[in-house]
Design a protein around this motif. Structure first.
Motif, PDB file in Angstrom:
ATOM      1  N   ALA A   7       3.093 -49.228  -1.716  1.00 45.82           N
ATOM      2  CA  ALA A   7       3.462 -50.624  -1.949  1.00 45.82           C
ATOM      3  C   ALA A   7       4.811 -50.948  -1.304  1.00 45.82           C
ATOM      4  CB  ALA A   7       3.524 -50.903  -3.445  1.00 45.82           C
ATOM      5  N   TRP A   8       4.979 -52.207  -0.906  1.00 45.96           N
ATOM      6  CA  TRP A   8       6.198 -52.603  -0.201  1.00 45.96           C
ATOM      7  C   TRP A   8       7.448 -52.403  -1.054  1.00 45.96           C
ATOM      8  CZ3 TRP A   8       9.325 -56.302  -2.270  1.00 45.96           C
ATOM      9  CH2 TRP A   8       8.769 -57.133  -3.245  1.00 45.96           C
ATOM     10  N   TRP A   9       7.322 -52.629  -2.379  1.00 47.71           N
ATOM     11  CA  TRP A   9       8.507 -52.482  -3.231  1.00 47.71           C
ATOM     12  C   TRP A   9       8.925 -51.018  -3.345  1.00 47.71           C
ATOM     13  CZ3 TRP A   9       8.099 -49.500  -7.581  1.00 47.71           C
ATOM     14  CH2 TRP A   9       6.811 -49.269  -8.084  1.00 47.71           C
ATOM     15  N   LYS A  10       7.968 -50.112  -3.251  1.00 42.76           N
ATOM     16  CA  LYS A  10       8.309 -48.691  -3.252  1.00 42.76           C
ATOM     17  C   LYS A  10       9.037 -48.313  -1.967  1.00 42.76           C
ATOM     18  CE  LYS A  10       4.851 -46.676  -6.335  1.00 42.76           C
ATOM     19  NZ  LYS A  10       3.755 -45.671  -6.450  1.00 42.76           N
ATOM     20  N   ARG A  11       8.628 -48.917  -0.861  1.00 36.01           N
ATOM     21  CA  ARG A  11       9.308 -48.631   0.404  1.00 36.01           C
ATOM     22  C   ARG A  11      10.784 -49.036   0.317  1.00 36.01           C
ATOM     23  NH1 ARG A  11       4.795 -51.424   4.408  1.00 36.01           N
ATOM     24  NH2 ARG A  11       2.963 -50.500   3.387  1.00 36.01           N
ATOM     25  N   ILE A  12      11.014 -50.239  -0.226  1.00 29.81           N
ATOM     26  CA  ILE A  12      12.399 -50.713  -0.353  1.00 29.81           C
ATOM     27  C   ILE A  12      13.189 -49.824  -1.301  1.00 29.81           C
ATOM     28  CG2 ILE A  12      13.828 -52.630  -1.135  1.00 29.81           C
ATOM     29  CD1 ILE A  12      11.630 -54.521  -0.196  1.00 29.81           C
ATOM     30  N   LEU A  13      12.570 -49.437  -2.414  1.00 25.14           N
ATOM     31  CA  LEU A  13      13.241 -48.553  -3.377  1.00 25.14           C
ATOM     32  C   LEU A  13      13.567 -47.206  -2.739  1.00 25.14           C
ATOM     33  CD1 LEU A  13      14.179 -48.207  -6.311  1.00 25.14           C
ATOM     34  CD2 LEU A  13      11.891 -47.313  -6.841  1.00 25.14           C
ATOM     35  N   HIS A  14      12.617 -46.656  -2.016  1.00 25.59           N
ATOM     36  CA  HIS A  14      12.835 -45.375  -1.351  1.00 25.59           C
ATOM     37  C   HIS A  14      13.950 -45.475  -0.314  1.00 25.59           C
ATOM     38  CE1 HIS A  14       8.535 -43.671  -2.244  1.00 25.59           C
ATOM     39  NE2 HIS A  14       9.233 -43.905  -3.328  1.00 25.59           N
ATOM     40  N   PHE A  53       9.629 -48.881   6.779  1.00 23.15           N
ATOM     41  CA  PHE A  53       9.378 -50.154   6.105  1.00 23.15           C
ATOM     42  C   PHE A  53       7.973 -50.686   6.370  1.00 23.15           C
ATOM     43  CE2 PHE A  53       9.615 -54.817   5.782  1.00 23.15           C
ATOM     44  CZ  PHE A  53      10.064 -54.932   4.467  1.00 23.15           C
TER      45      PHE A  53
END
Length: 245
Positions: free
Chosen positions: A157-164, A151
């Protein structure tokens, strides 16, 4: 003799009477070792011994990548000579296999955090899921550190981390519960009783005997009263038309 159904269901006997109260993967590895080398004590112990050796080498590499040779040597040495590590590497419990799987998952999450690549995060989820099928919830003890690392660290990007992380979590759950769901969906007259469960399901075994009850045992170690007395439970409770004993 080899019985495929007993092998899959993790049955204690070829008559499919009752299962071992553990998930199957660690025992499957032992069975395959015996199938290849023949039944003997060293064939049963070899998977754990190899897992212990590979774990020491893998830990050295993991630490070396970031902290250098001296720190890596100390870390590997501590793992190699720790009494609990030595004990598990030389017996037929599956803890050494879980340690090795968890270290592989740590390597995968380190690659994922460094590169922000989803495939390494998925590899980590798969490895932890396999670890779950070795020792159940013990495999999840590494997850808080893994989630936090991915995280905050990847160069994306932070939203990609959450999606992943969301996708990896879905894969983790599927891998973790795959065997349990198949077994629980099998009619009870076509499979063995789930050993140490109270309702003949793997899900209860996960949450109960290998889950919350373990926490209760741990709490009793720190209790002045000690563990509660063990009360035997009848396999078949009396029917409603029968008076209690």
């Amino acid at each position: 003799s080899f019985d495929l159904r007993a092998f899959f269901f993790n049955s204690l006997d070829t008559g499919l009477f009752v299962t071992v109260d553990k998930p199957p993967v660690g025992l499957w590895v032992q069975v395959l070792s015996v199938w290849i080398f023949g039944y003997s004590g060293w064939a049963l112990l070899m998977p754990q011994a190899l897992a212990g050796v590979f774990s020491v080498a893998l830990l050295y590499w993991l630490v070396y990548r970031t902290f250098g040779a001296k720190a890596a040597f100390i870390a590997a040495l501590v793992l190699a000579v720790s009494p609990i590590s030595v004990a598990t590497n030389r017996n037929n419990t599956m803890d050494s296999q879980l340690v090795f799987t968890s270290l592989l998952a740590a390597l995968a999450i380190s690659f994922a955090a460094e590169r922000g690549q989803l495939r390494w995060l998925i590899a980590c989820a798969i490895l932890v899921g396999i670890g779950f099928n070795i020792k159940m919830l013990q495999a999840y003890m590494v997850l808080p550190a893994f989630y936090l690392l991915y995280f905050i660290a990847p160069p994306i990007a932070w939203w990609k981390r959450i999606l992943h992380l969301g996708l990896a979590t879905l894969i983790l759950v599927v891998i973790s519960l795959s065997w349990a769901v198949i077994v629980d969906l099998t009619p009870t007259d076509q499979r063995p009783f789930i050993g140490s469960s109270t309702d003949n399901t793997v899900m209860e075994l996960i949450a109960g005997h290998n889950g919350l009850r373990r926490l209760g045992m741990l709490a009793n170690l720190f209790s002045d009263q000690g563990p509660p007395p063990i009360q035997s439970q009848p396999n078949n409770p009396p029917q409603s038309n029968q008076p209690p004993n």
